[in-house]
Design an enzyme around this catalytic site. Structure first.
Site, PDB file in Angstrom:
ATOM      1  N   LYS A  32       0.876  -1.220  -0.034  1.00  0.00           N
ATOM      2  CA  LYS A  32       0.193  -0.050   0.053  1.00  0.00           C
ATOM      3  C   LYS A  32       0.768   1.329   0.049  1.00  0.00           C
ATOM      4  O   LYS A  32       0.427   2.416  -0.281  1.00  0.00           O
ATOM      5  CB  LYS A  32      -0.997   0.040   1.104  1.00  0.00           C
ATOM      6  CG  LYS A  32      -0.482   0.002   2.533  1.00  0.00           C
ATOM      7  CD  LYS A  32      -1.686  -0.116   3.706  1.00  0.00           C
ATOM      8  CE  LYS A  32      -1.012  -0.635   4.714  1.00  0.00           C
ATOM      9  NZ  LYS A  32      -2.083  -1.163   5.663  1.00  0.00           N
ATOM     10  N   GLY A  36       9.873  -1.577   0.092  1.00  0.00           N
ATOM     11  CA  GLY A  36      11.112  -1.283   0.812  1.00  0.00           C
ATOM     12  C   GLY A  36      10.898  -1.579   2.559  1.00  0.00           C
ATOM     13  O   GLY A  36      11.684  -1.915   2.894  1.00  0.00           O
ATOM     14  N   GLY A  37       9.345  -1.413   2.775  1.00  0.00           N
ATOM     15  CA  GLY A  37       9.367  -1.699   4.146  1.00  0.00           C
ATOM     16  C   GLY A  37       9.698  -0.925   5.218  1.00  0.00           C
ATOM     17  O   GLY A  37      10.409   0.081   5.048  1.00  0.00           O
ATOM     18  N   GLY A 177      12.867   2.048  27.008  1.00  0.00           N
ATOM     19  CA  GLY A 177      13.210   0.663  26.278  1.00  0.00           C
ATOM     20  C   GLY A 177      14.622   0.507  25.868  1.00  0.00           C
ATOM     21  O   GLY A 177      15.114   1.492  25.013  1.00  0.00           O
ATOM     22  N   ILE A 181      16.713  -0.933  19.342  1.00  0.00           N
ATOM     23  CA  ILE A 181      16.326   0.537  18.899  1.00  0.00           C
ATOM     24  C   ILE A 181      16.810   1.652  19.967  1.00  0.00           C
ATOM     25  O   ILE A 181      17.404   2.749  19.557  1.00  0.00           O
ATOM     26  CB  ILE A 181      14.911   0.606  18.445  1.00  0.00           C
ATOM     27  CG1 ILE A 181      14.536  -0.238  17.288  1.00  0.00           C
ATOM     28  CG2 ILE A 181      14.389   2.252  18.281  1.00  0.00           C
ATOM     29  CD1 ILE A 181      13.000  -0.219  16.899  1.00  0.00           C
ATOM     30  N   GLU A 200      15.640   1.164  30.852  1.00  0.00           N
ATOM     31  CA  GLU A 200      15.386  -0.210  30.653  1.00  0.00           C
ATOM     32  C   GLU A 200      14.975  -0.918  31.923  1.00  0.00           C
ATOM     33  O   GLU A 200      15.761  -0.832  32.884  1.00  0.00           O
ATOM     34  CB  GLU A 200      16.488  -0.941  30.190  1.00  0.00           C
ATOM     35  CG  GLU A 200      16.708  -2.321  29.954  1.00  0.00           C
ATOM     36  CD  GLU A 200      15.573  -2.936  29.237  1.00  0.00           C
ATOM     37  OE1 GLU A 200      15.363  -2.529  27.914  1.00  0.00           O
ATOM     38  OE2 GLU A 200      14.791  -3.817  29.925  1.00  0.00           O
ATOM     39  N   ASP A 304       8.880 -10.106   9.875  1.00  0.00           N
ATOM     40  CA  ASP A 304       8.550  -9.877  11.310  1.00  0.00           C
ATOM     41  C   ASP A 304       7.211 -10.462  11.788  1.00  0.00           C
ATOM     42  O   ASP A 304       7.074 -10.248  13.064  1.00  0.00           O
ATOM     43  CB  ASP A 304       8.389  -8.298  11.529  1.00  0.00           C
ATOM     44  CG  ASP A 304       9.792  -7.734  11.439  1.00  0.00           C
ATOM     45  OD1 ASP A 304      10.837  -8.392  11.390  1.00  0.00           O
ATOM     46  OD2 ASP A 304       9.843  -6.505  11.583  1.00  0.00           O
ATOM     47  N   HIS A 437      48.085  -8.681  10.289  1.00  0.00           N
ATOM     48  CA  HIS A 437      48.697  -7.571  11.279  1.00  0.00           C
ATOM     49  C   HIS A 437      49.218  -6.267  10.505  1.00  0.00           C
ATOM     50  O   HIS A 437      49.838  -6.314   9.608  1.00  0.00           O
ATOM     51  CB  HIS A 437      49.913  -8.243  11.965  1.00  0.00           C
ATOM     52  CG  HIS A 437      50.520  -7.334  12.969  1.00  0.00           C
ATOM     53  ND1 HIS A 437      49.752  -7.138  14.164  1.00  0.00           N
ATOM     54  CD2 HIS A 437      51.704  -6.362  13.016  1.00  0.00           C
ATOM     55  CE1 HIS A 437      50.665  -6.268  14.904  1.00  0.00           C
ATOM     56  NE2 HIS A 437      51.626  -5.881  14.130  1.00  0.00           N
TER      57      HIS A 437
HETATM   58  P1  NAI Z   1      13.686  -4.966  21.623  1.00  0.00           P
HETATM   59  O1  NAI Z   1      12.677  -5.805  22.001  1.00  0.00           O
HETATM   60  O2  NAI Z   1      14.760  -5.137  21.168  1.00  0.00           O
HETATM   61  O3  NAI Z   1      13.646  -3.993  23.113  1.00  0.00           O
HETATM   62  C1  NAI Z   1      12.638  -3.332  23.867  1.00  0.00           C
HETATM   63  C2  NAI Z   1      13.233  -3.301  25.130  1.00  0.00           C
HETATM   64  O4  NAI Z   1      12.157  -2.592  25.928  1.00  0.00           O
HETATM   65  C3  NAI Z   1      13.479  -4.525  26.008  1.00  0.00           C
HETATM   66  O5  NAI Z   1      14.936  -4.522  26.584  1.00  0.00           O
HETATM   67  C4  NAI Z   1      12.513  -4.246  27.277  1.00  0.00           C
HETATM   68  O6  NAI Z   1      12.849  -5.004  28.337  1.00  0.00           O
HETATM   69  C5  NAI Z   1      12.285  -2.991  27.292  1.00  0.00           C
HETATM   70  N1  NAI Z   1      11.121  -2.429  28.058  1.00  0.00           N
HETATM   71  C6  NAI Z   1       9.655  -2.929  27.534  1.00  0.00           C
HETATM   72  N2  NAI Z   1       8.783  -2.348  28.321  1.00  0.00           N
HETATM   73  C7  NAI Z   1       9.558  -1.343  28.896  1.00  0.00           C
HETATM   74  C8  NAI Z   1       9.097  -0.393  29.907  1.00  0.00           C
HETATM   75  N3  NAI Z   1       7.605  -0.340  30.336  1.00  0.00           N
HETATM   76  N4  NAI Z   1      10.193   0.296  30.210  1.00  0.00           N
HETATM   77  C9  NAI Z   1      11.236   0.097  30.267  1.00  0.00           C
HETATM   78  N5  NAI Z   1      11.786  -0.891  29.374  1.00  0.00           N
HETATM   79  C10 NAI Z   1      10.995  -1.714  28.724  1.00  0.00           C
HETATM   80  O7  NAI Z   1      12.682  -3.775  20.848  1.00  0.00           O
HETATM   81  P2  NAI Z   1      13.136  -2.594  20.043  1.00  0.00           P
HETATM   82  O8  NAI Z   1      14.397  -1.972  20.677  1.00  0.00           O
HETATM   83  O9  NAI Z   1      11.952  -1.788  20.072  1.00  0.00           O
HETATM   84  O10 NAI Z   1      13.331  -3.229  18.685  1.00  0.00           O
HETATM   85  C11 NAI Z   1      12.301  -3.621  17.803  1.00  0.00           C
HETATM   86  C12 NAI Z   1      13.003  -4.823  17.072  1.00  0.00           C
HETATM   87  O11 NAI Z   1      13.548  -4.309  15.802  1.00  0.00           O
HETATM   88  C13 NAI Z   1      13.752  -5.781  17.419  1.00  0.00           C
HETATM   89  O12 NAI Z   1      13.113  -7.145  17.346  1.00  0.00           O
HETATM   90  C14 NAI Z   1      15.027  -5.550  16.984  1.00  0.00           C
HETATM   91  O13 NAI Z   1      15.760  -6.807  16.675  1.00  0.00           O
HETATM   92  C15 NAI Z   1      14.655  -4.880  15.702  1.00  0.00           C
HETATM   93  N6  NAI Z   1      15.670  -3.992  15.469  1.00  0.00           N
HETATM   94  C16 NAI Z   1      17.280  -4.434  15.129  1.00  0.00           C
HETATM   95  C17 NAI Z   1      18.114  -3.781  14.772  1.00  0.00           C
HETATM   96  C18 NAI Z   1      19.482  -4.107  14.623  1.00  0.00           C
HETATM   97  O14 NAI Z   1      19.497  -5.167  14.224  1.00  0.00           O
HETATM   98  N7  NAI Z   1      20.541  -3.320  14.694  1.00  0.00           N
HETATM   99  C19 NAI Z   1      17.981  -2.043  15.216  1.00  0.00           C
HETATM  100  C20 NAI Z   1      16.632  -1.797  15.450  1.00  0.00           C
HETATM  101  C21 NAI Z   1      15.559  -2.618  15.435  1.00  0.00           C
END
Ligand code: NAI
Length: 457
Positions: A32, A36-37, A177, A181, A200, A304, A437
């Site tokens: 829609k 690229g998503g 969190g 991200i 966190e 996802d 090295h």
């Molecule tokens: P995430 O699941 O990695 O982290 C969310 C964090 O929020 C968790 O550590 C959790 O304990 C915390 N949390 C939850 N409720 C909370 C609260 N009320 N107060 C404080 N902390 C709380 O999810 P995130 O960072 O939103 O990323 C989403 C997805 O996107 C992930 O699956 C990630 O793998 C993917 N992603 C991957 C990246 C990469 O590979 N470099 C970069 C960005 C996202």
């Protein structure tokens, strides 16, 4: 009648469409928005472009130490925003061109499964048409989640979607969190001088990664203006005239904006899962891991939306290959979920693959670990980036089962250990190869030698 109708044009969906070309299958890709998503439009690519700008800023700001004298750099946010848009544009246009060249029919609209082999497409002008296909792949992706007390209004309380398009740099930010991200935004905003508070609720940043890596990241945050509050819950936000207050424990912080990064939820509520009996749990679709088949005949899911697998673009690509291979040949091209590289694009960068020490212990096998810091690595000293480490987890008298790299280029270097984990290499086998090295990769060579029981330096 198409061979495959794909709902969703992100990494899972577009990779399915591109890969189908190898088998001469006809494809309709229903999307829609633009193709690229999340990854290209609102995730990996724009986020890493911001991070790159912040690295350049930090390099220039720290140049005097290397004998390069310049006036203090100024970060021109709108220019970086423009560059981010250009990078996204380039990749989206490139993808559109490749889809066209591969003969994929991109159909604009919202797709809903209405029966076996039928997807109804509602275009933005309200018109509805049916797409008939022998197979359907659901690749509708995910969107940001939030928590009570933090309703997203796009201004005071935002998600990464809005933050990637901020028109000015926020002076004070609270990030809820400390997952991937959260830490990536904290790292680059902190690098650019914003005051950042990251909350966190669990007891370390990026729960689930090696604690050694989390400690190095926390130390690096402390050196900048980033306050990491771990093991802390937050109370509901209080929105004021021109600030937001985030309460935690007996304390609170006042910021300009709150970025919520507490995970992502699958977008499957309006895709017609029930019409053909696709089983899902809280929106996540159950699949047969070897083929990506759902519980409905001829319906597959990738990316996802899939239950129990990491929400990563590269996982979506691999799942697309598995689904399309099964559709085309009936064979399994199962994803090896044990050897998925994970990269966190913070400063310092972090990469890991396979099991952490804690996860390996929990799996019940007897393990050994070896670690080698960047402090003694010549190239790391030359680059002025010694705050990193390499850690390797192996079974006692057995193969390497996991590894973590923290430091410059960790996101690239981890792939060396991806092969070790994927091919179940013994530490001595992997250690028998020579690292050049001086390189950062020598830290891996040194750790492998230690893992094999015969450290060098
Ligand atoms: P995430 O699941 O990695 O982290 C969310 C964090 O929020 C968790 O550590 C959790 O304990 C915390 N949390 C939850 N409720 C909370 C609260 N009320 N107060 C404080 N902390 C709380 O999810 P995130 O960072 O939103 O990323 C989403 C997805 O996107 C992930 O699956 C990630 O793998 C993917 N992603 C991957 C990246 C990469 O590979 N470099 C970069 C960005 C996202």
């Amino acid at each position: 009648m198409y061979d495959i109708a794909i709902i969703g044009g992100g990494p899972g969906g577009y990779a399915s469409a591109l890969y189908a070309h190898n088998f001469g299958l006809s494809v309709a890709l229903i999307e829609k928005d633009r193709v690229g998503g999340t990854c290209l439009l609102r995730g990996c690519i724009p986020a890493k472009t911001w991070i790159e700008s912040s690295h350049v800023f930090a390099t220039v700001a720290g140049a005097a130490e290397f004998g390069v004298q310049s006036s203090a750099p100024e970060f021109v946010w709108p220019t970086a925003l423009e560059r981010k848009k250009k990078v996204v544009e380039l990749l989206v246009n490139g993808l559109s061109g490749t889809l066209k060249a591969r003969g994929v029919d991109v159909i604009e609209g919202h797709g809903r499964i209405t029966g076996v082999g039928t997807v109804s497409v509602e275009a933005s002008d309200g018109s509805v048409s049916d797409v008939e296909a022998r197979n359907i792949i659901i690749a509708t992706g995910s969107g940001p989640a939030t928590i009570p007390g933090y309703e997203i209004d796009g201004t005071n309380i935002v998600t990464s979607d809005e933050a990637l398009d901020w028109s000015t740099q926020p002076r004070r930010v609270a990030i809820i969190g400390g997952g991937v991200i959260g830490v990536e935004f904290a790292s680059f905003l902190g690098e650019l001088g914003s005051e950042v508070h990251i909350f966190e609720m669990l007891d370390q940043l990026v729960p689930g990664m090696e604690p050694e890596a989390a400690k190095i990241l926390a130390r690096s945050f402390r050196r900048r203006s980033i306050k990491a509050h771990t093991g802390v819950g937050v109370g509901p936000a209080r929105i004021g005239e021109d600030s937001v207050t985030v309460p935690f424990g007996d304390d609170s912080v006042e910021v300009d904006v709150v970025l919520v990064a507490v995970g992502r939820t699958p977008i499957t509520s309006d895709v017609g899962l029930a019409a053909v009996g696709v089983h899902s749990d809280r929106g996540f679709i159950s699949v047969d891991a070897a083929t990506m088949r759902t519980t409905a005949e001829g319906v597959y899911a990738v990316g996802d939306v899939v239950a129990g697998t990491p929400q990563l673009a590269h996982v979506g690509f691999a799942e697309a290959i598995a689904a399309v291979t099964h559709i085309a040949t009936g064979d399994s091209a199962a994803v090896d979920y044990n050897a998925i590289p994970m990269v966190v694009y913070t400063n310092p960068e972090i990469g890991w693959v396979g099991l952490t020490e804690a996860a390996a212990v929990e799996s019940g096998v007897s393990i050994e670990t070896a670690e080698h810091g960047m402090r003694g690595i010549g190239r790391a000293i030359i680059q002025g980036e010694v705050g990193g480490t390499v850690k390797i987890v192996s079974e006692t008298d057995g193969p390497i089962v996991g590894a973590t790299v923290v430091g410059p280029g960790a996101g690239e270097l981890i792939h060396e250990l991806m092969y070790a984990v994927g091919w179940e290499a013994l530490p001595a086998e992997a250690a028998s190869f020579i690292h050049a090295h001086p390189t950062i990769a020598e830290a891996i060579g040194e750790t492998l030698l230690a893992s094999a029981g015969k450290p060098l330096h």
